[in-house]
Design an enzyme around this catalytic site. Structure first.
Site, mmCIF file in Angstrom:
data_model
loop_
_atom_site.group_PDB
_atom_site.id
_atom_site.type_symbol
_atom_site.label_atom_id
_atom_site.label_comp_id
_atom_site.label_asym_id
_atom_site.label_seq_id
_atom_site.Cartn_x
_atom_site.Cartn_y
_atom_site.Cartn_z
ATOM 1 N N TYR A 166 -1.171 -20.177 3.526
ATOM 2 C CA TYR A 166 -1.848 -18.897 3.824
ATOM 3 C C TYR A 166 -1.828 -18.002 2.578
ATOM 4 O O TYR A 166 -2.866 -17.525 2.124
ATOM 5 C CB TYR A 166 -1.123 -18.226 4.986
ATOM 6 C CG TYR A 166 -1.732 -16.932 5.462
ATOM 7 C CD1 TYR A 166 -2.952 -16.911 6.133
ATOM 8 C CD2 TYR A 166 -1.064 -15.722 5.263
ATOM 9 C CE1 TYR A 166 -3.493 -15.714 6.591
ATOM 10 C CE2 TYR A 166 -1.598 -14.519 5.737
ATOM 11 C CZ TYR A 166 -2.817 -14.522 6.398
ATOM 12 O OH TYR A 166 -3.339 -13.335 6.854
ATOM 13 N N ARG A 179 8.947 -4.470 9.334
ATOM 14 C CA ARG A 179 7.494 -4.530 9.195
ATOM 15 C C ARG A 179 6.973 -3.119 9.471
ATOM 16 O O ARG A 179 7.637 -2.299 10.118
ATOM 17 C CB ARG A 179 6.853 -5.505 10.192
ATOM 18 C CG ARG A 179 7.192 -6.986 9.960
ATOM 19 C CD ARG A 179 6.618 -7.540 8.676
ATOM 20 N NE ARG A 179 6.798 -8.968 8.546
ATOM 21 C CZ ARG A 179 7.858 -9.548 7.958
ATOM 22 N NH1 ARG A 179 8.824 -8.810 7.460
ATOM 23 N NH2 ARG A 179 7.916 -10.865 7.859
#
Ligand code: NAD
Ligand code: UDP
Length: 311
Positions: free
Chosen positions: A144, A210
């Site tokens: 990715y 996050r």
């Protein structure tokens, strides 16, 4: 305008399609439903301003449009690691195919949905666009990360060699309605687990962080980037409010009656998982006059309501 959205049946893509249709545009959605859902685009299927093109972006294609948003690519680690070679092909061949189309159509604007993963497991915090990243090229996330990095390279080379007006946005963790229940990302996982009365699978001690951006803020940022002139990016788009995964788990359990406890899953099960992530969005503020407005608590409420409907 007639606009192509690749990955339009996915989570962010479906919100972008709706936004563009609501603005009075005609939208062509190209998707192969690898990680997208028919449910996401069902509301537009009978709309004369919406067209579905079921197609794999790795195979060249032709369609007459005036702008391209390139979002086709699985974004959840669970999905992009299912078939890593296909993930690289989707990012790299997909970028070549949309850029060749933009060139053939006389140099139309084309926007690439890049990612905070180009920074890998970052050594600087928060991450600015100048940071070149810390990506392990042979790790399980590389399909990715490196695919998206190569796509950025291609975008900038088509810009330099062929003068294609490109736009590159680096998207940080985004959440909201239309995420798939089984998508494996932390917000969708936790909400689904909590609604099913299961324990939340917090990896390690939950100390990873996050910064979560609600999808409507993200779509607005992506759209503003497309409208911008004389600005290629790359530009970070995300919400700089940073939370530990443990804090996120606690918020979600509190919203769902606080009756659910959570398990510790060894962090080693997620090799290469970045420890901290938070965008520096100064550039987006300056160049696009954009910043996110939806607080995590409000965004989670909207997302939980959606998951309650579809579960
Ligand atoms: P998603 O998986 O929900 O959507 C991706 C869409 O692309 C899906 O509909 C999928 O079927 C389609 N697709 C995948 N491979 C394809 C192929 N070969 N041909 C045609 N279509 C294909 O993911 P999302 O969260 O909506 O992400 C959209 C874009 O934004 C992706 O490019 C992703 O890398 C980027 N991004 C998202 C996030 C996030 O937090 N959601 C963060 C960083 C970057
Ligand atoms: N995570 C977790 N439990 C889950 C899914 C994810 O603790 O069920 C953690 C994961 O280890 C990472 C963070 O949540 O630290 C974000 O993971 P996600 O897969 O949503 O996205 P990433 O930002 O890693 O691409």
């Amino acid at each position: 305008m007639k606009i192509l959205v690749t990955g339009g049946a996915g989570f962010i893509g479906s919100h972008l399609c709706k936004f563009l249709i609501d603005q009075g545009n005609q939208v062509v959605c190209l998707d192969n439903f690898f990680s997208g859902q028919k449910r996401n685009i069902e509301p537009f299927l009978n709309n004369s301003n919406f067209e579905l093109m079921e197609h794999d972006i790795t195979v060249p294609f032709d369609v007459e449009v005036e702008q391209i948003y390139n979002l086709a690519c699985p974004a959840s680690p669970l999905y992009y690691q299912k078939n890593p070679v296909e993930t690289v092909r989707t990012s790299v061949l997909g970028a070549i195919n949309v850029l060749d189309l933009a060139k053939k159509l006389g140099g139309i604007k084309v926007l690439q949905a890049s990612t905070s993963e180009v920074y890998g497991d970052p050594e600087i915090h928060p991450q600015t666009e100048e940071y070149n990243g810390n990506v392990n090229p042979i790790g399980p996330r590389a399909c990715y990360d490196e695919g998206k990095r190569c796509a950025e390279t291609l975008f900038f080379n088509y810009n330099r060699e062929h003068n294609i007006p490109i736009k590159v946005v680096r998207i940080f963790n985004t959440y909201g309605p239309n995420m798939a229940l089984d998508d494996g990302r932390v917000v969708s996982n936790f909400i689904t687990q909590a609604l099913r009365g299961n324990k939340l699978t917090v990896h390690g001690d939950g100390s990873h962080t996050r910064s979560f951006c609600y999808v409507s803020d993200m779509v607005e940022g992506i759209y503003k980037m497309m409208l911008s002139t004389d600005f290629t990016g790359p530009v970070n788009l995300g919400n700089p409010d940073e939370f530990t995964i443990k804090e996120l788990a606690e918020k979600i359990t509190a919203k769902l009656d606080g009756s659910i406890s959570y398990d510790a899953v060894p962090a080693e099960d997620r090799e290469g998982d970045p420890e901290r992530r938070k965008p520096d969005i100064s550039l987006a503020k300056n160049k696009l006059d954009w910043k996110p407005n939806i607080k995590l608590d409000d965004g989670l409420d909207k997302t939980i309501n959606y998951f309650k409907e579809v579960i």
